[in-house]
Design a protein around this motif. Sequence first.
Motif, PDB file in Angstrom:
ATOM      1  N   ALA A  27      78.917  51.060  70.655  1.00  0.00           N
ATOM      2  CA  ALA A  27      79.761  49.908  70.996  1.00  0.00           C
ATOM      3  C   ALA A  27      80.017  49.101  69.731  1.00  0.00           C
ATOM      4  O   ALA A  27      79.169  49.042  68.837  1.00  0.00           O
ATOM      5  CB  ALA A  27      79.070  49.039  72.043  1.00  0.00           C
ATOM      6  N   ASN A  28      81.160  48.467  69.670  1.00  0.00           N
ATOM      7  CA  ASN A  28      81.507  47.648  68.511  1.00  0.00           C
ATOM      8  C   ASN A  28      80.923  46.255  68.699  1.00  0.00           C
ATOM      9  O   ASN A  28      81.243  45.567  69.661  1.00  0.00           O
ATOM     10  CB  ASN A  28      83.023  47.564  68.352  1.00  0.00           C
ATOM     11  N   CYS A  29      80.066  45.830  67.765  1.00  0.00           N
ATOM     12  CA  CYS A  29      79.480  44.485  67.845  1.00  0.00           C
ATOM     13  C   CYS A  29      80.214  43.502  66.937  1.00  0.00           C
ATOM     14  O   CYS A  29      79.906  42.318  66.931  1.00  0.00           O
ATOM     15  CB  CYS A  29      77.989  44.516  67.534  1.00  0.00           C
ATOM     16  N   GLY A  30      81.172  43.982  66.141  1.00  0.00           N
ATOM     17  CA  GLY A  30      82.007  43.102  65.349  1.00  0.00           C
ATOM     18  C   GLY A  30      81.457  42.709  63.987  1.00  0.00           C
ATOM     19  O   GLY A  30      82.167  42.100  63.195  1.00  0.00           O
ATOM     20  N   LYS A  31      80.220  43.029  63.691  1.00  0.00           N
ATOM     21  CA  LYS A  31      79.600  42.685  62.405  1.00  0.00           C
ATOM     22  C   LYS A  31      78.791  43.871  61.907  1.00  0.00           C
ATOM     23  O   LYS A  31      78.218  44.625  62.686  1.00  0.00           O
ATOM     24  CB  LYS A  31      78.651  41.492  62.542  1.00  0.00           C
ATOM     25  N   SER A  32      78.691  44.015  60.587  1.00  0.00           N
ATOM     26  CA  SER A  32      77.864  45.085  60.021  1.00  0.00           C
ATOM     27  C   SER A  32      76.472  44.576  59.655  1.00  0.00           C
ATOM     28  O   SER A  32      75.520  45.353  59.626  1.00  0.00           O
ATOM     29  CB  SER A  32      78.542  45.703  58.794  1.00  0.00           C
ATOM     30  N   ASP A  33      76.342  43.273  59.385  1.00  0.00           N
ATOM     31  CA  ASP A  33      75.028  42.688  59.080  1.00  0.00           C
ATOM     32  C   ASP A  33      74.472  42.108  60.364  1.00  0.00           C
ATOM     33  O   ASP A  33      74.983  41.102  60.888  1.00  0.00           O
ATOM     34  CB  ASP A  33      75.150  41.607  58.010  1.00  0.00           C
ATOM     35  N   ILE A  34      73.429  42.772  60.894  1.00  0.00           N
ATOM     36  CA  ILE A  34      72.936  42.445  62.235  1.00  0.00           C
ATOM     37  C   ILE A  34      71.425  42.535  62.321  1.00  0.00           C
ATOM     38  O   ILE A  34      70.761  43.095  61.442  1.00  0.00           O
ATOM     39  CB  ILE A  34      73.533  43.395  63.294  1.00  0.00           C
ATOM     40  N   LEU A  35      70.913  42.025  63.412  1.00  0.00           N
ATOM     41  CA  LEU A  35      69.557  42.287  63.879  1.00  0.00           C
ATOM     42  C   LEU A  35      69.741  42.957  65.235  1.00  0.00           C
ATOM     43  O   LEU A  35      70.414  42.408  66.111  1.00  0.00           O
ATOM     44  CB  LEU A  35      68.768  40.993  64.040  1.00  0.00           C
ATOM     45  N   ILE A  36      69.203  44.152  65.390  1.00  0.00           N
ATOM     46  CA  ILE A  36      69.291  44.882  66.654  1.00  0.00           C
ATOM     47  C   ILE A  36      67.874  45.103  67.159  1.00  0.00           C
ATOM     48  O   ILE A  36      66.976  45.445  66.381  1.00  0.00           O
ATOM     49  CB  ILE A  36      70.064  46.213  66.504  1.00  0.00           C
ATOM     50  N   SER A  37      67.667  44.880  68.463  1.00  0.00           N
ATOM     51  CA  SER A  37      66.322  45.025  69.013  1.00  0.00           C
ATOM     52  C   SER A  37      66.381  45.652  70.402  1.00  0.00           C
ATOM     53  O   SER A  37      67.400  45.573  71.088  1.00  0.00           O
ATOM     54  CB  SER A  37      65.624  43.667  69.090  1.00  0.00           C
ATOM     55  N   GLY A 101      73.545  43.719  54.306  1.00  0.00           N
ATOM     56  CA  GLY A 101      74.117  44.348  53.119  1.00  0.00           C
ATOM     57  C   GLY A 101      73.570  45.755  52.964  1.00  0.00           C
ATOM     58  O   GLY A 101      73.669  46.571  53.873  1.00  0.00           O
ATOM     59  N   THR A 102      72.934  46.026  51.835  1.00  0.00           N
ATOM     60  CA  THR A 102      72.345  47.348  51.603  1.00  0.00           C
ATOM     61  C   THR A 102      70.868  47.405  51.990  1.00  0.00           C
ATOM     62  O   THR A 102      70.236  48.450  51.855  1.00  0.00           O
ATOM     63  CB  THR A 102      72.474  47.740  50.112  1.00  0.00           C
ATOM     64  N   LYS A 103      70.309  46.307  52.495  1.00  0.00           N
ATOM     65  CA  LYS A 103      68.869  46.201  52.793  1.00  0.00           C
ATOM     66  C   LYS A 103      68.589  46.408  54.284  1.00  0.00           C
ATOM     67  O   LYS A 103      69.278  45.849  55.139  1.00  0.00           O
ATOM     68  CB  LYS A 103      68.326  44.838  52.381  1.00  0.00           C
ATOM     69  N   PHE A 104      67.538  47.184  54.571  1.00  0.00           N
ATOM     70  CA  PHE A 104      67.160  47.495  55.943  1.00  0.00           C
ATOM     71  C   PHE A 104      65.648  47.303  56.105  1.00  0.00           C
ATOM     72  O   PHE A 104      64.870  47.799  55.296  1.00  0.00           O
ATOM     73  CB  PHE A 104      67.533  48.946  56.287  1.00  0.00           C
ATOM     74  N   ARG A 105      65.276  46.574  57.162  1.00  0.00           N
ATOM     75  CA  ARG A 105      63.859  46.382  57.507  1.00  0.00           C
ATOM     76  C   ARG A 105      63.652  46.804  58.943  1.00  0.00           C
ATOM     77  O   ARG A 105      64.468  46.495  59.807  1.00  0.00           O
ATOM     78  CB  ARG A 105      63.444  44.916  57.370  1.00  0.00           C
ATOM     79  N   GLY A 114      56.695  50.163  57.045  1.00  0.00           N
ATOM     80  CA  GLY A 114      57.067  50.494  55.677  1.00  0.00           C
ATOM     81  C   GLY A 114      57.583  49.270  54.944  1.00  0.00           C
ATOM     82  O   GLY A 114      57.374  48.132  55.358  1.00  0.00           O
ATOM     83  N   ALA A 115      58.280  49.501  53.858  1.00  0.00           N
ATOM     84  CA  ALA A 115      58.853  48.430  53.046  1.00  0.00           C
ATOM     85  C   ALA A 115      60.356  48.369  53.290  1.00  0.00           C
ATOM     86  O   ALA A 115      60.951  49.308  53.816  1.00  0.00           O
ATOM     87  CB  ALA A 115      58.575  48.703  51.569  1.00  0.00           C
ATOM     88  N   GLU A 116      60.948  47.267  52.889  1.00  0.00           N
ATOM     89  CA  GLU A 116      62.399  47.149  52.957  1.00  0.00           C
ATOM     90  C   GLU A 116      63.025  48.299  52.174  1.00  0.00           C
ATOM     91  O   GLU A 116      62.559  48.648  51.092  1.00  0.00           O
ATOM     92  CB  GLU A 116      62.823  45.808  52.360  1.00  0.00           C
ATOM     93  N   GLN A 117      64.076  48.886  52.725  1.00  0.00           N
ATOM     94  CA  GLN A 117      64.738  50.025  52.101  1.00  0.00           C
ATOM     95  C   GLN A 117      66.185  49.684  51.769  1.00  0.00           C
ATOM     96  O   GLN A 117      66.801  48.823  52.416  1.00  0.00           O
ATOM     97  CB  GLN A 117      64.716  51.233  53.033  1.00  0.00           C
ATOM     98  N   THR A 118      66.744  50.371  50.795  1.00  0.00           N
ATOM     99  CA  THR A 118      68.132  50.188  50.390  1.00  0.00           C
ATOM    100  C   THR A 118      68.924  51.441  50.734  1.00  0.00           C
ATOM    101  O   THR A 118      68.500  52.550  50.409  1.00  0.00           O
ATOM    102  CB  THR A 118      68.223  49.923  48.873  1.00  0.00           C
ATOM    103  N   ILE A 119      70.054  51.235  51.402  1.00  0.00           N
ATOM    104  CA  ILE A 119      71.015  52.312  51.656  1.00  0.00           C
ATOM    105  C   ILE A 119      72.343  51.799  51.125  1.00  0.00           C
ATOM    106  O   ILE A 119      72.892  50.824  51.634  1.00  0.00           O
ATOM    107  CB  ILE A 119      71.109  52.670  53.150  1.00  0.00           C
TER     108      ILE A 119
END
Length: 161
Positions: A27-37, A101-105, A114-119
């Motif tokens: 589904a389209n949530c309208g933003k790429s920078d999000i918190l999903i749970s 951005g490029t950071k994922f936790r 784990g640690a924060e990762q960059t994609i």
Amino acid sequence: TQNVGVWTVTGGVLTSTLSGGRSIITANCGKSDILISANITNTAGTTALIVRWVDENNFIMIRVTPTNNQLVKVVAGVSTTVQDSAVTYVAGAFMFVTCDGTKFRRYYNNALVGAEQTISDAVLQTPTYVGARFTDATNSIDNLVVHALGNDNEHSILNNY
């Protein structure tokens, strides 16, 4: 959008039948920078939350197996495990992921995984679709919530809680 398989919601819980050994919903949530749970139950195979979905060949997933939590990117159809961390599986455990951005936790059962990762792959920077992916029809997701991150007043609704 039911991309693969047939998805249903019963009693507020998302389940699916498989097609070709998997099922995918987006589904389209309208933003790429999000918190999903969500609360994840993975009785067999894998259960994944999907972020930054373009198509079945380009997306990021946070996958739960019976013993691990994995951050996986798929670019041009090639799947790469960015980080694979051992976790103690708990049925219905709360999992959340921040994409900034490029950071994922990743957090699983109230603990940082784990640690924060960059994609930083260009194709995965701006997509706004999220979703779920199962490889076993007995898996389920409950309480799926997506919040936007950023400074465009996205969090004003949270001031009421």
